[in-house]
Each structure stands twice: as structure tokens, then as C-alpha cells.
Design a protein around this motif. Structure first.
Motif, mmCIF file in Angstrom:
data_model
loop_
_atom_site.group_PDB
_atom_site.id
_atom_site.type_symbol
_atom_site.label_atom_id
_atom_site.label_comp_id
_atom_site.label_asym_id
_atom_site.label_seq_id
_atom_site.Cartn_x
_atom_site.Cartn_y
_atom_site.Cartn_z
ATOM 1 N N THR A 173 0.812 -1.360 -0.055
ATOM 2 C CA THR A 173 0.089 -0.033 0.000
ATOM 3 C C THR A 173 0.889 1.347 0.017
ATOM 4 O OG1 THR A 173 -0.097 0.144 2.598
ATOM 5 C CG2 THR A 173 -1.535 -1.264 1.388
ATOM 6 N N ASP A 174 0.398 2.613 -0.059
ATOM 7 C CA ASP A 174 1.172 3.634 -0.052
ATOM 8 C C ASP A 174 1.922 3.915 1.118
ATOM 9 O OD1 ASP A 174 -1.290 4.024 1.511
ATOM 10 O OD2 ASP A 174 -1.380 6.012 0.838
ATOM 11 N N ALA A 175 1.551 3.224 2.215
ATOM 12 C CA ALA A 175 2.228 2.996 3.497
ATOM 13 C C ALA A 175 3.317 2.005 3.575
ATOM 14 C CB ALA A 175 1.174 2.877 4.641
ATOM 15 N N GLY A 176 3.582 1.118 2.717
ATOM 16 C CA GLY A 176 4.632 0.319 2.542
ATOM 17 C C GLY A 176 4.383 -1.024 2.406
ATOM 18 N N LEU A 177 5.252 -2.068 2.793
ATOM 19 C CA LEU A 177 4.798 -3.542 2.370
ATOM 20 C C LEU A 177 4.680 -4.361 3.783
ATOM 21 C CD1 LEU A 177 7.999 -3.892 0.049
ATOM 22 C CD2 LEU A 177 5.597 -3.746 -0.670
ATOM 23 N N THR A 178 3.644 -5.226 3.714
ATOM 24 C CA THR A 178 3.604 -6.126 4.847
ATOM 25 C C THR A 178 3.499 -7.407 4.537
ATOM 26 O OG1 THR A 178 2.583 -4.002 6.129
ATOM 27 C CG2 THR A 178 2.170 -6.399 6.738
ATOM 28 N N SER A 179 3.931 -8.206 5.149
ATOM 29 C CA SER A 179 3.811 -9.878 4.713
ATOM 30 C C SER A 179 2.893 -10.448 5.736
ATOM 31 C CB SER A 179 5.131 -10.491 4.705
ATOM 32 O OG SER A 179 5.008 -11.774 4.793
ATOM 33 N N TYR A 180 1.850 -11.428 5.548
ATOM 34 C CA TYR A 180 0.939 -11.964 6.297
ATOM 35 C C TYR A 180 1.102 -13.385 6.211
ATOM 36 C CZ TYR A 180 -1.142 -7.167 6.609
ATOM 37 O OH TYR A 180 -1.440 -5.871 6.701
ATOM 38 N N ASP A 181 0.971 -14.100 7.044
ATOM 39 C CA ASP A 181 0.725 -15.615 7.092
ATOM 40 C C ASP A 181 -0.578 -16.002 6.738
ATOM 41 O OD1 ASP A 181 0.032 -18.264 8.502
ATOM 42 O OD2 ASP A 181 1.970 -18.476 8.250
ATOM 43 N N LEU A 182 -0.904 -16.527 5.484
ATOM 44 C CA LEU A 182 -2.272 -16.848 5.279
ATOM 45 C C LEU A 182 -3.230 -17.599 6.225
ATOM 46 C CD1 LEU A 182 -3.942 -15.800 2.531
ATOM 47 C CD2 LEU A 182 -1.596 -15.435 2.480
ATOM 48 N N ALA A 183 -2.479 -18.399 6.977
ATOM 49 C CA ALA A 183 -3.399 -19.375 8.031
ATOM 50 C C ALA A 183 -3.754 -18.388 9.052
ATOM 51 C CB ALA A 183 -2.672 -20.855 8.180
ATOM 52 N N THR A 184 -2.977 -17.688 9.662
ATOM 53 C CA THR A 184 -3.298 -17.077 10.913
ATOM 54 C C THR A 184 -3.572 -15.759 10.858
ATOM 55 O OG1 THR A 184 -0.706 -16.714 11.307
ATOM 56 C CG2 THR A 184 -1.736 -18.843 11.888
ATOM 57 N N GLY A 185 -3.103 -14.909 9.707
ATOM 58 C CA GLY A 185 -3.198 -13.537 9.691
ATOM 59 C C GLY A 185 -1.942 -12.746 10.222
ATOM 60 N N LYS A 186 -0.958 -13.589 10.744
ATOM 61 C CA LYS A 186 0.000 -12.936 11.585
ATOM 62 C C LYS A 186 0.893 -12.048 10.600
ATOM 63 C CE LYS A 186 4.024 -14.168 14.427
ATOM 64 N NZ LYS A 186 4.957 -15.293 14.879
ATOM 65 N N GLU A 219 12.278 -15.588 -8.792
ATOM 66 C CA GLU A 219 13.345 -16.275 -7.952
ATOM 67 C C GLU A 219 12.946 -15.697 -6.490
ATOM 68 O OE1 GLU A 219 16.902 -16.975 -9.244
ATOM 69 O OE2 GLU A 219 16.414 -17.776 -10.962
ATOM 70 N N GLY A 220 11.762 -15.420 -5.873
ATOM 71 C CA GLY A 220 11.458 -14.907 -4.494
ATOM 72 C C GLY A 220 11.826 -13.461 -4.345
ATOM 73 N N ILE A 221 12.139 -12.644 -5.236
ATOM 74 C CA ILE A 221 12.460 -11.336 -5.078
ATOM 75 C C ILE A 221 11.749 -10.321 -5.956
ATOM 76 C CG2 ILE A 221 14.425 -9.573 -5.525
ATOM 77 C CD1 ILE A 221 15.300 -11.594 -3.447
ATOM 78 N N GLY A 222 11.083 -9.514 -5.312
ATOM 79 C CA GLY A 222 10.505 -8.388 -5.875
ATOM 80 C C GLY A 222 10.981 -6.935 -5.860
ATOM 81 N N ALA A 223 10.783 -6.210 -6.976
ATOM 82 C CA ALA A 223 11.316 -4.965 -7.285
ATOM 83 C C ALA A 223 10.089 -3.850 -6.755
ATOM 84 C CB ALA A 223 11.736 -4.597 -8.409
ATOM 85 N N GLY A 238 10.212 -13.538 1.000
ATOM 86 C CA GLY A 238 9.778 -14.429 2.030
ATOM 87 C C GLY A 238 10.477 -13.802 3.316
ATOM 88 N N SER A 239 11.547 -13.150 3.210
ATOM 89 C CA SER A 239 12.187 -12.609 4.539
ATOM 90 C C SER A 239 12.011 -11.242 4.829
ATOM 91 C CB SER A 239 13.755 -13.086 4.447
ATOM 92 O OG SER A 239 14.360 -12.292 3.606
ATOM 93 N N GLY A 240 11.825 -10.298 3.632
ATOM 94 C CA GLY A 240 11.576 -8.986 4.007
ATOM 95 C C GLY A 240 13.039 -8.220 3.945
ATOM 96 N N ARG A 241 14.047 -9.046 3.562
ATOM 97 C CA ARG A 241 15.436 -8.520 3.553
ATOM 98 C C ARG A 241 15.355 -7.559 2.203
ATOM 99 N NH1 ARG A 241 20.343 -12.349 4.603
ATOM 100 N NH2 ARG A 241 19.115 -12.491 6.585
#
Length: 411
Positions: free
Chosen positions: A23-36, A58-62, A86-89
């Protein structure tokens, strides 16, 4: 999750167990099973996330981020970065600047139509010394592992040495960057390799393009899906053209779009979001079946063989007023269909192979209605869950991201 929870939709990526919402506020990763929440990233200094690549490599986004420009008061999207989904690094120690020294212009969010990642190459919009505003069409490419700039263009409003004028539409496919351009009276697709893009390494005509593609307000569309380049021209009108190219292909292959509502792919595509309703699984492209005019009925799915460009099958869902493609499955494609305000999930694998999923009639299910045809939702299947993102959510309490547990039954 509502807009108040997340911000305004930018894009959606996925892994085998999670989704990354931008979103305009940034990137957030969520676990689909738990919402964590697994990880998050926010633009520095109160900035904003402008664009995300349509897919990952290969797991990298731009992604591109920036801040609001004081004059003329629009988004200044001038920083390019990569991230492990996957890691947010973050991929690079320092972001790549998309503005050259001496430039008085900068890319805005619409410049996202050239943001992509494939193989070891990232492509992005660029403002060189000749750029004087926020609507430039120049390009930059960088190396995925290191962030080192490979090359950039600085044509500004002028034509290239071959007489072609870049449109700003570009996508990387396995190390090669393809760009739409207007060459005299003829639209063409140009390919650039690792060397300086003074001379294209390959060119192809775009005979289905009836209108010029010499500026960003053109009707061209480009995206990379599942190792295929898709190039569309005038898809919002009858007679529009759609082409595909694979990494092994030597020519653009025209796609048979007869009976398809290709307008559904461009209604929310303005260089900011990835185009909707273009799904690829292996060697099959899925399109929405219906009338090819804005707000017209769409009532089914068309499957196209990408090896030939010919249609394999077409299926209609009786009594349906709108269909939105959600996600490919092992057998076919999952869609969200609306009938009399009652959205339901279906999986289609052929003319007589329709599996009905849950209907969403009350409570939070109302958020999944497909009533906003001009801002179609995007879906991604992760394991036993379907995540749906809504780019058209404007109010603070409107849903931006929702997750459904799979539970299909035979109709």
C-alpha cells in the motif's frame, strides 16, 4: 483488513504460505493461515510506496518509493529497491536513484508501467538530464544481485537514433528488456540487451496497434506473467490486439481474443497497478469472456493455448453478470462471479468442468462483491487459502485485503 488498517492498495505478491500486500504506507507480509504479520517495510522519512513489479523473480520483488513533490504536488517516485518476498530483507545496501544529476523532472506513479524484474534484470522509469517534468519515458536497468546500473536512456521528448520514440511501456523478460515505441507511423516492440540501448538487438512490428504509442497516455499494455511477455494494444475497444512472447520465442505470437472482454484487463491499468484479468498457468492463458465494452456483462472464461495463440475452450456461467479472474489452479482457473449481487467462487477446468465454491452473502462476505467493475480485485491462491486485494477501496472502512479458506463442492 480495511484501508484504515493498511492504506491504499499498490500491489500483491505471494510465497508458498504468505502474501505481501503493498500500500502507499509500505509493504507487509501476512501468514495466510493465521493472519500474523511476518515482516514489514515502510518508506523512510514519511514517504510513500509508489509501485511494485507485476511479478517476482526467484523470490525477489522490485519496488519504487519516494515522497510527495512540493511542486506540482504529485508523487516523486525516484528510489528503486528490491526485497526478498519471504524474509523482507532488502536486496541492496542503497536504493538506486531514478533521477540523474541535472534533471529537473522525476518519475511519478504512472512510470510504474516500466517497473519489472526477471532473471537478473530490473527495469524502471528514469529521469535523465533532458527530463523536464514527471511524464518522461526514459528507462533504467539494474543488476538484481548488486543493484549496479547496467544502462539508462536519456532521450527526453526526442526520438532515438533509429527514429523511434519510447512510450514508457517496458518489461524485462529473462535478461532482455522489451519496450513499446512509435517508429514513424508504425508502433513497434524493441528489445534491449545488456549493452547500451542505442540500437535495439531485436525489433518487431505491432500491426494490431491502430493508435500511436509515443506517449504514456497510449493504449498499450505490457506485463510479464509466468515467464511470458504479454503486449496489448487498444484492448478497451473491439479489434484490439494481444500478443505473447516466451523467452525461447523468436517472434510475437498473436492471441485469438474473439469473444473476450479484454477491456477487463485495462480498466484499472494506468501504470500504477498490475493489469487484472490476465492469468497464465504453464502454457495456458485465461481471459474473461463477455462483451468488450466498459461496464458490460462478462459471464465466463476463455482458455488460450500459448503455444499457438488459439483458443482451447470457452465456458459460460449461466445467470452471471460479472466474472473476475482470481488465480490459476492445478486443473484450471478460479474466478469470482457475481449474480444478482451475490458473489460466489467457481473453479473452471473446461467446458463441462465447473466446480462451485462458497457463496458470500452476508457479513464480511459482502466485501467480496464484484460490483466495482472499473477497479477489479486481484486474487492469489496460497495453499488452501485465497487472498483477494481490492484496489478500488476508497473509504476507511472498505476492505483492502480479505482471505477465504477453500471449500469447494461439485455443482
Amino acid at each position: 483488513m480495511t484501508k484504515a488498517d493498511t492504506g491504499t492498495f499498490v500491489g500483491l505478491w505471494s510465497t508458498s504460505s504468505s502474501v505481501v500486500l503493498g500500500t502507499d504506507a509500505g509493504l507487509t507480509s501476512y501468514d495466510l493461515a493465521t493472519g500474523k504479520r511476518l515482516w514489514s517495510w515502510k518508506p523512510p522519512h514519511g514517504g510513500l510506496l509508489c509501485n511494485m513489479s507485476h511479478s517476482t523473480s526467484e523470490g525477489i520483488g522490485a519496488f519504487v518509493y519516494g515522497r510527495w513533490a512540493p511542486n506540482p504536488g504529485i508523487e516523486r517516485c525516484d528510489q528503486l529497491q528490491t526485497v526478498s518476498v519471504g524474509s523482507g530483507r532488502l536486496g541492496w545496501t542503497h536504493a538506486v536513484s531514478l533521477v540523474a544529476e541535472g534533471s529537473t523532472g522525476f518519475p511519478d506513479r504512472v512510470g510504474g508501467e516500466s517497473l519489472s524484474i526477471s532473471g537478473n534484470v530490473v527495469s524502471a522509469p528514469f529521469a535523465g538530464p533532458r527530463t523536464r517534468d514527471h511524464s518522461g519515458t526514459d528507462l533504467l536497468t539494474a543488476d538484481v544481485p548488486t543493484g549496479q546500473v547496467r544502462w539508462s536512456t536519456d532521450f527526453g521528448a526526442a526520438a532515438m537514433t533509429n527514429g523511434c520514440q519510447l512510450s514508457g511501456h517496458a518489461q524485462a523478460l529473462m535478461g532482455t528488456v522489451y519496450a513499446a515505441a512509435q517508429c514513424g507511423n508504425a508502433p513497434r516492440l524493441l528489445a534491449f540487451g545488456a549493452a547500451s540501448p542505442t540500437t535495439p538487438v531485436w525489433e518487431s512490428p505491432l500491426p494490431g496497434c491502430k493508435y500511436p504509442v509515443s506517449h504514456r497516455a497510449s493504449s498499450a499494455l505490457m506485463t510479464v506473467k509466468a515467464d511470458h511477455l504479454l503486449v496489448g494494444c487498444d484492448l478497451s475497444s473491439p479489434g484490439g490486439a494481444l500478443y505473447t512472447l516466451s523467452p525461447q520465442g523468436s517472434r510475437l505470437l498473436p492471441v485469438d481474443t474473439s469473444g473476450a472482454a479484454t477491456v477487463a484487463a485495462v480498466t484499472d491499468y494506468v501504470g500504477v497497478h498490475a493489469p487484472a484479468n490476465l492469468l497464465i498457468n504453464a502454457d495456458t492463458l485465461y481471459l474473461v469472456k463477455g462483451e468488450n465494452t466498459f461496464n458490460a456483462r462478462s459471464d465466463g472464461v476463455i482458455a488460450v493455448d500459448l503455444a499457438t495463440g488459439r483458443q482451447r475452450w470457452s465456458t459460460t456461467l449461466p445467470g452471471v453478470s460479472s466474472v473476475t479472474l482470481m488465480s490459476p489452479t492445478d486443473a484450471g482457473v478460479e474466478v469470482l462471479a457475481n449474480s444478482a449481487g451475490r458473489p460466489s467462487l467457481y473453479t473452471l477446468a473446461g467446458p463441462d468442468q465447473v466446480t462451485k465454491g462458497p457463496s458470500l452473502t452476508s457479513g464480511k462476505g459482502a466485501s467480496f462483491s464484484t460490483g466495482n467493475s472499473m477497479r477489479p480485485p486481484r486474487g492469489v491462491r496460497v495453499g488452501g487459502y485465497l487472498a483477494i486485494a481490492f484496489s478500488g477501496s476508497c473509504g476507511a472502512d472498505e476492505t483492502v485485503l480479505g482471505v477465504l479458506r477453500s471449500g469447494v463442492r461439485r455443482d
